[in-house]
Design a protein around this motif. Structure first.
Motif, mmCIF file in Angstrom:
data_model
loop_
_atom_site.group_PDB
_atom_site.id
_atom_site.type_symbol
_atom_site.label_atom_id
_atom_site.label_comp_id
_atom_site.label_asym_id
_atom_site.label_seq_id
_atom_site.Cartn_x
_atom_site.Cartn_y
_atom_site.Cartn_z
ATOM 1 N N ALA A 1 0.835 -1.209 0.000
ATOM 2 C CA ALA A 1 0.000 0.000 0.000
ATOM 3 C C ALA A 1 0.865 1.251 0.000
ATOM 4 N N GLY A 2 1.965 1.203 0.734
ATOM 5 C CA GLY A 2 2.876 2.336 0.770
ATOM 6 C C GLY A 2 3.516 2.620 -0.575
ATOM 7 N N LYS A 3 3.561 1.611 -1.428
ATOM 8 C CA LYS A 3 4.122 1.770 -2.771
ATOM 9 C C LYS A 3 3.051 2.079 -3.814
ATOM 10 N N GLY A 4 1.799 2.193 -3.358
ATOM 11 C CA GLY A 4 0.727 2.596 -4.275
ATOM 12 C C GLY A 4 -0.242 1.515 -4.675
ATOM 13 N N MET A 5 -0.092 0.281 -4.165
ATOM 14 C CA MET A 5 -1.042 -0.760 -4.535
ATOM 15 C C MET A 5 -2.441 -0.408 -4.035
ATOM 16 N N LEU B 1 -3.102 2.630 8.153
ATOM 17 C CA LEU B 1 -3.156 2.990 6.738
ATOM 18 C C LEU B 1 -4.237 4.040 6.509
ATOM 19 N N LEU B 2 -5.196 4.094 7.417
ATOM 20 C CA LEU B 2 -6.231 5.122 7.405
ATOM 21 C C LEU B 2 -6.358 5.695 8.810
ATOM 22 N N PRO B 3 -6.733 6.956 8.926
ATOM 23 C CA PRO B 3 -6.880 7.567 10.249
ATOM 24 C C PRO B 3 -8.224 7.220 10.885
ATOM 25 N N GLY B 4 -8.349 7.528 12.170
ATOM 26 C CA GLY B 4 -9.608 7.339 12.861
ATOM 27 C C GLY B 4 -9.788 5.924 13.370
ATOM 28 N N ALA B 5 -11.010 5.627 13.806
ATOM 29 C CA ALA B 5 -11.341 4.320 14.352
ATOM 30 C C ALA B 5 -12.818 4.046 14.143
ATOM 31 N N LEU B 6 -13.198 2.776 14.229
ATOM 32 C CA LEU B 6 -14.592 2.368 14.152
ATOM 33 C C LEU B 6 -15.000 1.831 15.515
ATOM 34 N N ILE B 7 -16.062 2.397 16.095
ATOM 35 C CA ILE B 7 -16.497 2.016 17.427
ATOM 36 C C ILE B 7 -17.931 1.498 17.384
ATOM 37 N N ARG B 8 -18.404 0.999 18.545
ATOM 38 C CA ARG B 8 -19.743 0.423 18.631
ATOM 39 C C ARG B 8 -20.791 1.441 18.191
ATOM 40 N N ASN B 9 -21.787 0.937 17.455
ATOM 41 C CA ASN B 9 -22.868 1.794 16.985
ATOM 42 C C ASN B 9 -23.481 2.566 18.152
ATOM 43 N N ASP B 10 -23.843 3.805 17.908
ATOM 44 C CA ASP B 10 -24.319 4.651 19.001
ATOM 45 C C ASP B 10 -25.610 4.150 19.630
ATOM 46 N N HIS B 11 -26.403 3.353 18.882
ATOM 47 C CA HIS B 11 -27.635 2.798 19.440
ATOM 48 C C HIS B 11 -27.415 1.432 20.069
ATOM 49 N N ARG B 12 -26.166 0.952 20.042
ATOM 50 C CA ARG B 12 -25.761 -0.294 20.694
ATOM 51 C C ARG B 12 -26.455 -1.527 20.124
ATOM 52 N N LYS B 13 -26.858 -1.449 18.863
ATOM 53 C CA LYS B 13 -27.491 -2.584 18.214
ATOM 54 C C LYS B 13 -26.814 -2.864 16.882
ATOM 55 N N ASN C 1 -6.892 7.213 1.985
ATOM 56 C CA ASN C 1 -5.647 7.880 2.351
ATOM 57 C C ASN C 1 -5.433 9.055 1.401
ATOM 58 N N GLU C 2 -4.387 9.817 1.632
ATOM 59 C CA GLU C 2 -4.165 11.016 0.824
ATOM 60 C C GLU C 2 -3.956 10.671 -0.643
ATOM 61 N N ARG C 3 -3.232 9.613 -0.897
ATOM 62 C CA ARG C 3 -2.919 9.217 -2.272
ATOM 63 C C ARG C 3 -4.140 8.679 -3.001
ATOM 64 N N GLY C 4 -5.069 8.106 -2.248
ATOM 65 C CA GLY C 4 -6.295 7.585 -2.838
ATOM 66 C C GLY C 4 -6.270 6.110 -3.147
ATOM 67 N N ASN C 5 -5.132 5.458 -2.990
ATOM 68 C CA ASN C 5 -5.075 4.033 -3.329
ATOM 69 C C ASN C 5 -5.654 3.141 -2.241
ATOM 70 N N VAL C 6 -5.726 3.641 -0.998
ATOM 71 C CA VAL C 6 -6.285 2.871 0.109
ATOM 72 C C VAL C 6 -7.645 3.452 0.466
ATOM 73 N N VAL C 7 -8.669 2.603 0.428
ATOM 74 C CA VAL C 7 -10.038 3.032 0.717
ATOM 75 C C VAL C 7 -10.644 2.100 1.755
ATOM 76 N N GLY C 8 -11.273 2.678 2.769
ATOM 77 C CA GLY C 8 -12.037 1.915 3.740
ATOM 78 C C GLY C 8 -13.503 2.285 3.623
ATOM 79 N N LEU C 9 -14.363 1.274 3.620
ATOM 80 C CA LEU C 9 -15.800 1.485 3.432
ATOM 81 C C LEU C 9 -16.558 0.591 4.397
ATOM 82 N N MET C 10 -17.450 1.158 5.194
ATOM 83 C CA MET C 10 -18.210 0.336 6.133
ATOM 84 C C MET C 10 -19.302 -0.476 5.447
ATOM 85 N N PRO C 11 -20.112 0.057 4.535
ATOM 86 C CA PRO C 11 -21.087 -0.781 3.812
ATOM 87 C C PRO C 11 -20.396 -1.786 2.887
#
Length: 222
Positions: free
Chosen positions: A75-79, A96-108, A183-193
């Motif tokens: 990923a660091g090389k652009g894959m 590789l991406l900032p932030g975090a994913l935590i428990r849903n606010d409705h706890r379900k 990420n800034e370069r755009g090659n790394v994408v995180g998607l929850m759905p």
């Protein structure tokens, strides 16, 4: 393109992801969490599920799997790397991406067809979409709330790194309705759905998720 799909202990959607990769016109290559050989792939998908049982934190153990050493380096090389749901959590744990994913606010746990707006279309995973495209794909998570400090959120917004945003109500408490980032370069994408569950009319809410996989071919010949 040859697209590796990693299977971790507890992965649920690796088979679906491989099928989506194939339907999108690419060659799906199975990768195993305990092997650091990426087998010559051109891109990697980290699928959804409950890797290593989601012990400690979602994705916290997977981040140290041997395969991730190679994924992080590539990923660091652009894959191109796409993390879906649990894969998104792994990308955040791997920094590789900032932030975090935590428990849903409705706890379900939430499982539903979810409308999104695609906001960044210059990545290898989203170039098949028009900016502002509204799509419907499957969402299923218990710990899908994206969080980050205000400075990071402002940075993501300012640099155009919000890839997708929830429409018609926030399903899990994600800050600023964020459903996916890059990420800034755009090659790394995180998607929850889960776009891999929306690639055929017969088995999902439609084919709105297919663009995440056909985009790779466009990227390869751009």
């Amino acid at each position: 393109m040859k697209v590796g799909v990693v299977t971790f202990p507890g992965s649920l959607d690796d088979v679906d992801a491989r099928r989506a990769v194939s339907i999108g016109g690419n060659e799906a290559v199975p990768l195993w969490h305990g092997d650091d050989d990426l087998r010559g792939v051109d891109a990697v998908v980290l699928p959804g599920g409950f890797s290593y049982g989601d012990y400690l934190r979602c994705g916290a153990i997977s981040r140290f799997a041997p395969v991730m050493t190679s994924v992080i380096e590539a990923a660091g090389k652009g894959m191109p790397v796409l993390g879906i749901c649990n894969g998104f959590q792994i990308l955040c744990e791997s920094h590789l991406l900032p932030g975090a994913l935590i428990r849903n606010d409705h706890r379900k746990f939430v499982c539903r067809d979810q409308r999104l707006r695609i906001e960044r279309v210059d990545t290898p995973w989203t170039s098949a979409y028009a900016a502002g495209a509204e799509v419907t794909i499957v969402l299923k998570n218990g710990e899908g709330g994206f969080v980050a400090d205000e400075a990071t959120l402002d940075l993501l917004e300012g640099e155009g790194r919000v890839v997708a945003r929830y429409l018609d109500g926030n399903p899990n408490g994600s800050l600023r309705d964020i459903a996916g980032i890059s990420n800034e370069r755009g090659n790394v994408v995180g998607l929850m759905p889960h776009p891999e569950h929306a690639v055929e009319d017969l088995t999902g809410p439609g084919t709105d998720g297919l663009g995440f996989f056909t985009s790779l071919a466009e990227h390869a010949f751009a």
